[in-house]
Write a protein that holds these residues in place. Structure first.
Motif, short mmCIF file in Angstrom:
data_model
loop_
_atom_site.label_atom_id
_atom_site.label_comp_id
_atom_site.label_asym_id
_atom_site.label_seq_id
_atom_site.Cartn_x
_atom_site.Cartn_y
_atom_site.Cartn_z
N LEU A 1 0.83 -1.21 0.00
CA LEU A 1 0.00 0.00 0.00
C LEU A 1 0.87 1.26 0.00
O LEU A 1 0.61 2.21 -0.75
N ILE A 2 1.89 1.27 0.83
CA ILE A 2 2.80 2.42 0.90
C ILE A 2 3.48 2.62 -0.44
O ILE A 2 3.57 3.75 -0.94
N SER A 3 3.93 1.55 -1.04
CA SER A 3 4.58 1.64 -2.34
C SER A 3 3.66 2.27 -3.38
O SER A 3 4.06 3.16 -4.14
N GLU A 4 2.42 1.83 -3.41
CA GLU A 4 1.47 2.37 -4.39
C GLU A 4 1.15 3.84 -4.13
O GLU A 4 1.14 4.64 -5.06
N LEU A 5 0.89 4.20 -2.88
CA LEU A 5 0.52 5.59 -2.58
C LEU A 5 1.68 6.55 -2.81
O LEU A 5 1.50 7.64 -3.35
N VAL A 6 2.88 6.15 -2.41
CA VAL A 6 4.05 7.01 -2.63
C VAL A 6 4.35 7.11 -4.12
O VAL A 6 4.66 8.20 -4.62
N THR A 7 4.27 6.01 -4.84
CA THR A 7 4.49 6.04 -6.29
C THR A 7 3.52 7.00 -6.95
O THR A 7 3.91 7.82 -7.78
N ASN A 8 2.24 6.90 -6.59
CA ASN A 8 1.25 7.81 -7.17
C ASN A 8 1.60 9.27 -6.89
O ASN A 8 1.53 10.11 -7.79
N ALA A 9 1.98 9.57 -5.67
CA ALA A 9 2.31 10.95 -5.32
C ALA A 9 3.51 11.44 -6.11
O ALA A 9 3.50 12.54 -6.67
N VAL A 10 4.54 10.65 -6.18
CA VAL A 10 5.78 11.06 -6.84
C VAL A 10 5.62 11.13 -8.36
O VAL A 10 6.03 12.11 -8.99
N VAL A 11 5.02 10.12 -8.95
CA VAL A 11 4.93 10.04 -10.41
C VAL A 11 3.86 10.98 -10.97
O VAL A 11 4.10 11.67 -11.96
N HIS A 12 2.71 11.03 -10.33
CA HIS A 12 1.61 11.80 -10.91
C HIS A 12 1.60 13.27 -10.54
O HIS A 12 0.92 14.05 -11.20
N THR A 13 2.33 13.67 -9.51
CA THR A 13 2.34 15.08 -9.14
C THR A 13 3.67 15.76 -9.43
O THR A 13 3.71 16.96 -9.64
N GLY A 14 4.76 15.00 -9.39
CA GLY A 14 6.07 15.61 -9.57
C GLY A 14 6.46 16.50 -8.41
O GLY A 14 7.39 17.30 -8.51
N CYS A 15 5.76 16.37 -7.29
CA CYS A 15 5.99 17.20 -6.10
C CYS A 15 6.52 16.34 -4.97
O CYS A 15 6.29 15.13 -4.94
N PRO A 16 7.19 16.95 -3.99
CA PRO A 16 7.53 16.21 -2.77
C PRO A 16 6.25 15.78 -2.06
O PRO A 16 5.18 16.34 -2.29
N ALA A 17 6.39 14.80 -1.20
CA ALA A 17 5.24 14.30 -0.44
C ALA A 17 5.69 13.97 0.97
O ALA A 17 6.88 13.93 1.27
N VAL A 18 4.72 13.74 1.84
CA VAL A 18 5.00 13.31 3.21
C VAL A 18 4.24 12.01 3.44
O VAL A 18 3.02 11.94 3.25
#
Length: 158
Positions: A46-63
Motif C-alpha cells: 500500500l505504501i509503495s502504491e501511494l508514494v508512487t502515485n504521489a511522486v509520479v503523478h504530481t512531480g511534487c515532494p510528499a509526506v
C-alpha cells in the motif's frame, strides 16, 4: 491504546519509493509488526502504491505518515497510512486493461485496504488507507497462509 505517529518526507524522484518502503519496514518492525506478518506485506505494498502515485503523478515532494497501534503490538489495532502532496488534483481510480503495465495503483489500494479515501489539505491533498491488524491463530505446521485481503488479487513480477 496509544498510537505512534511517524513520518518521512519523500522527494519528487521515483527512487524515493524504495527508500520509503525500507523506512516503513523498519518502523513497522520497531512497533512490533514482524516483516513476515501478512499485514506488514500488505502495508508495504500500500505504501509503495501511494508514494508512487504521489511522486509520479504530481512531480511534487510528499509526506508519508504512518499511525501505528501502540504497545503491546500483539493486540489487534488499525494501522493508518497517509501520503500528503502539494497537488490539489484529486486521485483518479482507473481500470487498466489486461495488457497495460500501469494504472492499477488505486485498484490495489481499494482491494487491500480495509478503508481508504482522500481529502483536500491546504493547497494539496492527503490520501489515506487503513488496515486492521487482527489476532489470528498461527497457521498449521506446513500450511500456507494467505492474508484474506489478498484473495482475488493477482500480482505479477516482471
Amino acid at each position: 491504546m496509544q498510537v505512534l505517529q511517524v513520518q518521512l518526507e519523500v522527494g519528487p524522484d521515483p527512487a524515493e519509493v524504495g527508500r520509503a518502503r525500507r523506512w516503513a519496514r523498519s518502523r513497522l518492525a520497531g512497533s512490533g509488526i514482524a516483516a513476515d506478518e501478512p499485514v506488514a506485506e500488505t502495508l508495504i505494498l500500500l505504501i509503495s502504491e501511494l508514494v508512487t502515485n504521489a511522486v509520479v503523478h504530481t512531480g511534487c515532494p510528499a509526506v508519508l505518515r504512518m499511525l501505528l497501534p501502540g504497545v503491546p503490538a500483539s493486540e489487534p489495532g488499525t494501522v493508518r497510512v497517509e501520503v500528503a502532496d502539494r497537488s490539489a488534483r484529486p486521485p483518479r481510480q482507473r481500470h487498466a486493461e489486461r495488457d497495460e503495465t500501469n494504472g492499477r495503483g488505486l485498484e490495489l489500494v481499494d482491494g487491500l485496504a480495509d478503508r481508504w479515501g482522500w481529502q483536500h489539505e491546504g493547497s494539496g491533498k492527503r490520501i489515506w488507507c487503513e488496515v486492521d491488524r487482527c489476532e489470528a491463530p498461527p497457521p498449521a505446521r506446513g500450511a500456507a497462509f494467505r492474508h484474506p485481503a489478498h484473495e482475488g488479487v493477482a500480482l505479477g513480477v516482471h
